[in-house]
Each structure stands twice: as structure tokens, then as C-alpha cells.
Scaffold this active site. Structure first.
Site, PDB file in Angstrom:
ATOM      1  N   ASP A   1      73.418  -9.806  81.754  1.00 52.31           N
ATOM      2  CA  ASP A   1      74.885  -9.778  81.809  1.00 52.31           C
ATOM      3  C   ASP A   1      75.328 -10.046  83.242  1.00 52.31           C
ATOM      4  O   ASP A   1      74.516 -10.365  84.124  1.00 52.31           O
ATOM      5  CB  ASP A   1      75.446  -8.470  81.220  1.00 52.31           C
ATOM      6  CG  ASP A   1      75.231  -7.254  82.114  1.00 52.31           C
ATOM      7  OD1 ASP A   1      74.584  -7.384  83.185  1.00 52.31           O
ATOM      8  OD2 ASP A   1      75.707  -6.160  81.742  1.00 52.31           O
TER       9      ASP A   1
ATOM     10  N   CYS B   1      70.312  -5.919  82.601  1.00 54.99           N
ATOM     11  CA  CYS B   1      71.733  -5.594  82.745  1.00 54.99           C
ATOM     12  C   CYS B   1      71.831  -4.622  83.918  1.00 54.99           C
ATOM     13  O   CYS B   1      70.922  -4.570  84.754  1.00 54.99           O
ATOM     14  CB  CYS B   1      72.338  -5.055  81.448  1.00 54.99           C
ATOM     15  SG  CYS B   1      71.679  -3.471  80.870  1.00 54.99           S
TER      16      CYS B   1
ATOM     17  N   THR C   1      71.748  -1.296  84.027  1.00 56.95           N
ATOM     18  CA  THR C   1      70.733  -0.242  83.920  1.00 56.95           C
ATOM     19  C   THR C   1      69.477  -0.690  83.185  1.00 56.95           C
ATOM     20  O   THR C   1      68.446  -0.009  83.261  1.00 56.95           O
ATOM     21  CB  THR C   1      71.290   0.957  83.125  1.00 56.95           C
ATOM     22  OG1 THR C   1      71.665   0.469  81.821  1.00 56.95           O
ATOM     23  CG2 THR C   1      72.489   1.587  83.811  1.00 56.95           C
TER      24      THR C   1
ATOM     25  N   HIS D   1      49.637  -0.006  75.517  1.00 52.70           N
ATOM     26  CA  HIS D   1      49.730   0.929  74.397  1.00 52.70           C
ATOM     27  C   HIS D   1      50.795   0.559  73.369  1.00 52.70           C
ATOM     28  O   HIS D   1      50.661   0.919  72.197  1.00 52.70           O
ATOM     29  CB  HIS D   1      50.018   2.347  74.913  1.00 52.70           C
ATOM     30  CG  HIS D   1      48.818   2.984  75.552  1.00 52.70           C
ATOM     31  ND1 HIS D   1      48.770   4.323  75.867  1.00 52.70           N
ATOM     32  CD2 HIS D   1      47.625   2.466  75.942  1.00 52.70           C
ATOM     33  CE1 HIS D   1      47.597   4.603  76.419  1.00 52.70           C
ATOM     34  NE2 HIS D   1      46.885   3.491  76.490  1.00 52.70           N
TER      35      HIS D   1
ATOM     36  N   HIS E   1      46.089   2.139  69.134  1.00 50.89           N
ATOM     37  CA  HIS E   1      47.466   1.795  69.498  1.00 50.89           C
ATOM     38  C   HIS E   1      48.080   0.816  68.498  1.00 50.89           C
ATOM     39  O   HIS E   1      49.281   0.835  68.264  1.00 50.89           O
ATOM     40  CB  HIS E   1      47.518   1.235  70.919  1.00 50.89           C
ATOM     41  CG  HIS E   1      46.949   2.182  71.919  1.00 50.89           C
ATOM     42  ND1 HIS E   1      47.519   3.416  72.178  1.00 50.89           N
ATOM     43  CD2 HIS E   1      45.830   2.113  72.685  1.00 50.89           C
ATOM     44  CE1 HIS E   1      46.788   4.053  73.067  1.00 50.89           C
ATOM     45  NE2 HIS E   1      45.749   3.291  73.395  1.00 50.89           N
TER      46      HIS E   1
HETATM   47  C1  RB5 Z   1      78.096  -3.272  82.881  1.00 48.92           C
HETATM   48  O1  RB5 Z   1      79.045  -2.668  83.709  1.00 48.92           O
HETATM   49  C2  RB5 Z   1      77.041  -2.264  82.484  1.00 48.92           C
HETATM   50  O2  RB5 Z   1      77.573  -1.356  81.585  1.00 48.92           O
HETATM   51  C3  RB5 Z   1      75.843  -2.973  81.880  1.00 48.92           C
HETATM   52  O3  RB5 Z   1      75.331  -3.873  82.799  1.00 48.92           O
HETATM   53  C4  RB5 Z   1      74.673  -2.090  81.474  1.00 48.92           C
HETATM   54  O4  RB5 Z   1      74.284  -1.268  82.520  1.00 48.92           O
HETATM   55  C5  RB5 Z   1      74.796  -1.370  80.198  1.00 48.92           C
HETATM   56  O5  RB5 Z   1      73.880  -0.694  79.731  1.00 48.92           O
END
Ligand code: RB5
Length: 147
Positions: A8, A65, A67, A98, A133
Site C-alpha cells: 500500500d 503495508c 505494519t 515449519h 510439519h
Molecule cells: C495505513 O495507514 C495502514 O493502516 C496500513 O499500511 C497497514 O498498517 C494496515 O494494517
């Protein structure tokens, strides 16, 4: 080896750096976007990469993304996808050994590009161990089939 990659807006710079790094190492990269810094919805790009992995267009997928969490959740909704969020190489190694992970996710707001490169290297060069596994991965697939 062919790698699909998707991201993203939060991960555009990270995606570009990782793509260049992996291309330099000889991997063939299929870029599913986004290539815009405009705010967008991460599940759209996660699904594109996950579909490419599931239908065999690419060998592995990388989803990034902010996180790594949201995009991995989207990827894991596609049948046959085992997408693991990894913030260090140990998890990346074990996700292959695994869990037979076929997609790697990480967060561009969580780790830096050098650590991300180490994680990618580990993920892409580690083999699944099979044996007991395989049985556990099969049970995960059965759950998928029941739902
Ligand atoms: C975008 O602001 C953020 O929410 C996205 O990149 C991600 O971290 C969502 O899980």
C-alpha cells in the site's frame, strides 16, 4: 525464481528498495502495485499478490503495508495462502521450515530496509522441512476447506 510483490501507500519506498535488491540478486519480480503514494486500501494489493501465488503465476509473494498485519490478513483469505508477518529473520526461517509459508509480509513502519532485506533473503532461501510439519500444514488446509 519468480516473486510477486504488492504494497500500500505506506510501503511504497520500502517496496521499491526491496524490488531493486531482489532483482539485483537475480530474482524475477512481478510488481502488483501500488506504485502511487496516494492513500489506498491494502487488501486490494494483498489479494492481487495472493492470487498470483495461489494460481502458480509466481513462486512466492511478498506483501508490505505499514505494519504488515492488514495486508497479511487479506492475503490469508485466499485459499492456499500461508502468509506470515515477520519482523526478524528467525521467524522468516521458521515460517518456511515449519509452516511452508508461501507469502512473506512485513511492516514498512516497523522495520528498516536493511533488516527487511535480511528477512527476504532468509525467507527465499529456506526450504520446508516436511515430515510432521506437513501433517500440521495439511490440517490448516483442512480448516480452510471446512470454511
Ligand atoms: C495505513 O495507514 C495502514 O493502516 C496500513 O499500511 C497497514 O498498517 C494496515 O494494517
Amino acid at each position: 525464481m519468480k516473486i510477486g510483490i504488492g504494497n500500500d501507500h505506506a510501503a511504497l519506498d520500502m517496496k521499491n528498495e526491496i524490488m531493486a535488491y531482489l532483482e539485483e540478486k537475480g530474482y524475477e519480480i512481478v510488481n502488483f502495485g501500488t506504485d502511487s503514494p496516494e492513500s489506498c486500501d491494502y487488501p486490494i494489493y494483498g489479494e492481487k499478490v495472493a492470487n498470483a501465488v495461489a494460481n502458480g503465476e509466481v513462486d512466492f509473494g511478498i506483501a508490505i503495508c505499514g505494519t504488515g498485519i492488514g495486508i497479511s490478513l487479506a492475503c490469508n483469505k485466499v485459499n492456499g495462502i500461508r502468509c506470515c508477518v515477520c519482523s526478524e529473520p528467525y521467524s522468516a526461517e521458521m515460517s518456511r521450515k515449519h509452516n511452508n509459508a508461501n507469502m512473506l509480509a512485513f511492516g514498512a513502519r516497523v522495520i528498516g530496509p536493511e533488516l527487511a532485506k535480511m528477512i527476504c533473503d532468509t525467507f527465499l532461501t529456506t526450504e520446508f522441512e516436511g515430515g510432521r510439519h506437513q501433517r500440521r500444514v495439511d490440517i490448516i488446509s483442512e480448516i480452510e476447506g471446512k470454511n
